[in-house]
Each structure stands twice: as structure tokens, then as C-alpha cells.
Scaffold this motif. Structure first.
Motif, PDB file in Angstrom:
ATOM      1  N   ASN A   1      56.091  44.340  34.120  1.00 42.79           N
ATOM      2  CA  ASN A   1      56.778  44.252  35.410  1.00 42.79           C
ATOM      3  C   ASN A   1      57.034  42.828  35.889  1.00 42.79           C
ATOM      4  O   ASN A   1      57.751  42.620  36.865  1.00 42.79           O
ATOM      5  CB  ASN A   1      56.033  45.046  36.488  1.00 42.79           C
ATOM      6  N   GLN A   2      56.464  41.830  35.196  1.00 43.69           N
ATOM      7  CA  GLN A   2      56.758  40.422  35.492  1.00 43.69           C
ATOM      8  C   GLN A   2      56.688  40.145  36.999  1.00 43.69           C
ATOM      9  O   GLN A   2      57.645  39.695  37.620  1.00 43.69           O
ATOM     10  CB  GLN A   2      58.129  40.037  34.937  1.00 43.69           C
TER      11      GLN A   2
ATOM     12  N   ASN B   1      51.832  39.714  34.819  1.00 49.45           N
ATOM     13  CA  ASN B   1      52.150  41.129  34.962  1.00 49.45           C
ATOM     14  C   ASN B   1      50.988  41.873  35.610  1.00 49.45           C
ATOM     15  O   ASN B   1      49.833  41.654  35.254  1.00 49.45           O
ATOM     16  CB  ASN B   1      52.414  41.754  33.586  1.00 49.45           C
ATOM     17  N   THR B   2      51.321  42.771  36.526  1.00 45.61           N
ATOM     18  CA  THR B   2      50.293  43.622  37.125  1.00 45.61           C
ATOM     19  C   THR B   2      50.336  45.032  36.525  1.00 45.61           C
ATOM     20  O   THR B   2      49.374  45.783  36.647  1.00 45.61           O
ATOM     21  CB  THR B   2      50.475  43.721  38.645  1.00 45.61           C
ATOM     22  N   LYS B   3      51.463  45.378  35.879  1.00 44.74           N
ATOM     23  CA  LYS B   3      51.608  46.691  35.250  1.00 44.74           C
ATOM     24  C   LYS B   3      52.384  46.548  33.941  1.00 44.74           C
ATOM     25  O   LYS B   3      53.280  45.701  33.841  1.00 44.74           O
ATOM     26  CB  LYS B   3      52.352  47.667  36.170  1.00 44.74           C
ATOM     27  N   ILE B   4      52.051  47.401  32.974  1.00 42.43           N
ATOM     28  CA  ILE B   4      52.794  47.436  31.720  1.00 42.43           C
ATOM     29  C   ILE B   4      53.015  48.882  31.289  1.00 42.43           C
ATOM     30  O   ILE B   4      52.264  49.783  31.681  1.00 42.43           O
ATOM     31  CB  ILE B   4      52.068  46.666  30.585  1.00 42.43           C
TER      32      ILE B   4
ATOM     33  N   LEU C   1      46.327  46.196  36.298  1.00 45.70           N
ATOM     34  CA  LEU C   1      45.162  45.344  36.507  1.00 45.70           C
ATOM     35  C   LEU C   1      44.009  46.158  37.073  1.00 45.70           C
ATOM     36  O   LEU C   1      44.198  47.054  37.894  1.00 45.70           O
ATOM     37  CB  LEU C   1      45.501  44.204  37.472  1.00 45.70           C
ATOM     38  N   GLU C   2      42.799  45.817  36.607  1.00 44.24           N
ATOM     39  CA  GLU C   2      41.604  46.486  37.106  1.00 44.24           C
ATOM     40  C   GLU C   2      40.772  45.524  37.938  1.00 44.24           C
ATOM     41  O   GLU C   2      40.918  44.303  37.851  1.00 44.24           O
ATOM     42  CB  GLU C   2      40.782  47.052  35.942  1.00 44.24           C
TER      43      GLU C   2
ATOM     44  N   THR D   1      44.177  38.668  36.314  1.00 48.34           N
ATOM     45  CA  THR D   1      45.418  38.188  36.921  1.00 48.34           C
ATOM     46  C   THR D   1      46.671  38.625  36.159  1.00 48.34           C
ATOM     47  O   THR D   1      47.765  38.591  36.704  1.00 48.34           O
ATOM     48  CB  THR D   1      45.422  36.647  37.020  1.00 48.34           C
ATOM     49  N   THR D   2      46.517  39.027  34.883  1.00 47.30           N
ATOM     50  CA  THR D   2      47.691  39.466  34.129  1.00 47.30           C
ATOM     51  C   THR D   2      47.251  40.323  32.944  1.00 47.30           C
ATOM     52  O   THR D   2      46.107  40.229  32.471  1.00 47.30           O
ATOM     53  CB  THR D   2      48.513  38.264  33.618  1.00 47.30           C
TER      54      THR D   2
END
Length: 207
Positions: free
Chosen positions: A64-65, A75-78, A100-101, A108-109
């Protein structure tokens, strides 16, 4: 008559079992032409097209950049999505999601480790067995989590690892169904784990 039937069977067998599996990276232009951007809400980082006895597939890696700068893209999601070409459209076969957990130190990514991902026929049965690898980093730039996901007959078999300097917060776990994988695939993944340890200076083990 029996000889004729036997000949037909041999021709059929050679045709079926000689089919080669193929795999190649798609260019940005090919991604646009195939309209693959429609399968995900996130920008496509990389896309691979592969073919085996069951058809032609596209595997897209999307991130999601969330934060983009000259030095880093965070990225916070992939998502990794595998679709089959189906009469001009896409039929989704499987999907991988992560985000991210809440760890300390803070993640952070996370990103796809595409140099370790593969689309090969690992057990020689004529079907591609995708392997997807991704990881996360902390605010200090250290690798925190690593996941290795093998897709065999559209089922996921996952290795989950958490890197940590302290024994009690480090882990390396294989899914309970791991031993259902063919031995050739398990051997390939074991070698991949050794390679990750060596090349990325990772522990990838329990405390």
C-alpha cells in the motif's frame, strides 16, 4: 485394435506429462495490458505470470506504500493475489493478506522478499507450487517477522518466525499440516530457510 488403443494412450500420456511449466516476470506495460491493477486496491510491486497443466495464472505482489520518500517506501499492508485467466476476466484462486503488528520495538514496514519468492514445480508433478516470502522491520531497521508461505494444491502451508535478541521472544513455527507436503517441497523450503539465515544473518529458530 489393442495396439491402436495402446498407441493413442502413449501419445496422450506423452502430451500430458511433457507439458512444461513456465514462469516469467511481467513488465509494467504487460500489467497494464492485462488490467491486473483491477485485482487489488494497492499498487502492484511485482507481477509474475506462470503456466502449468491446470492453466495460466498471474501472481501479483501489492503493497500500500503508505509513506513514500526518497530513501524509503513504508508499507502498513500487503497483499499477494493469485488469479487465473478466465475468458477475458480473472478468477481468484487464493490471496495472502498481512499488516503491521503491535510489537515492541514498533514495526514500521513490511514488504515482499521477492528474491526469495518462487513459482516453480517443486515436486515434479506438472503443477506450480508458489512460495511467497515476506518480512517486517522495526523502527530501528531490524528484521522482526518473517513468513514463508507455500501454496500446494491451493492450500497454504506457513512458516512463521519472529526474530529477537532474547530467547523468550524469538520463535520459529511450522503449521501443524506441514508434514502433509511432499518431501521434495519440504526439502526445498528447508534449503530456503538455510539460505535466509546465511544471506540475511537471521536466526530463524525457537529460543
Amino acid at each position: 485394435m489393442k495396439k491402436y488403443i495402446l498407441l493413442l494412450f502413449l501419445i496422450y500420456s506423452l502430451t500430458v506429462f511433457s507439458q512444461k511449466t513456465e514462469s516469467y516476470k511481467l513488465s509494467k506495460e504487460q500489467i497494464i495490458q492485462r488490467e491486473l491493477n483491477e485485482v487489488s486496491d494497492f499498487p502492484i510491486y511485482k507481477a509474475i505470470e506462470f503456466q502449468d497443466k491446470s492453466g495460466i495464472y498471474d501472481l501479483v505482489f501489492t503493497e500500500n506504500q503508505k509513506t513514500i520518500s526518497k530513501k524509503d517506501t513504508l508499507n502498513t499492508k500487503i497483499q499477494a493475489i493469485c488469479v487465473m485467466n478466465d475468458h477475458g476476466g480473472f478468477l481468484e484462486k487464493w490471496r495472502i493478506n498481512d499488516l503491521l503488528e503491535d510489537y515492541i520495538p514498533k514495526e514500521t514496514t513490511l514488504w515482499f522478499w521477492t528474491k526469495y519468492c518462487s513459482t516453480k514445480d517443486l515436486d515434479g508433478d506438472g503443477y506450480i507450487d508458489p512460495v511467497v516470502v515476506y518480512g517486517s522491520k522495526t523502527e530501528y531497521g531490524e528484521i522482526r517477522r518473517v513468513k514463508i508461505i507455500t501454496v500446494y494444491k491451493n492450500k497454504k502451508y506457513v512458516i512463521r518466525a519472529v526474530e529477537c535478541d532474547l530467547d523468550d521472544c524469538r520463535s520459529f513455527k511450522k503449521d501443524q499440516n506441514w508434514n502433509m507436503l511432499p518431501q521434495k517441497i519440504k526439502t526445498y523450503i528447508d534449503q530456503l530457510v538455510i539460505r535466509l539465515r546465511k544471506e540475511q544473518n537471521l536466526l530463524l529458530k525457537n529460543g
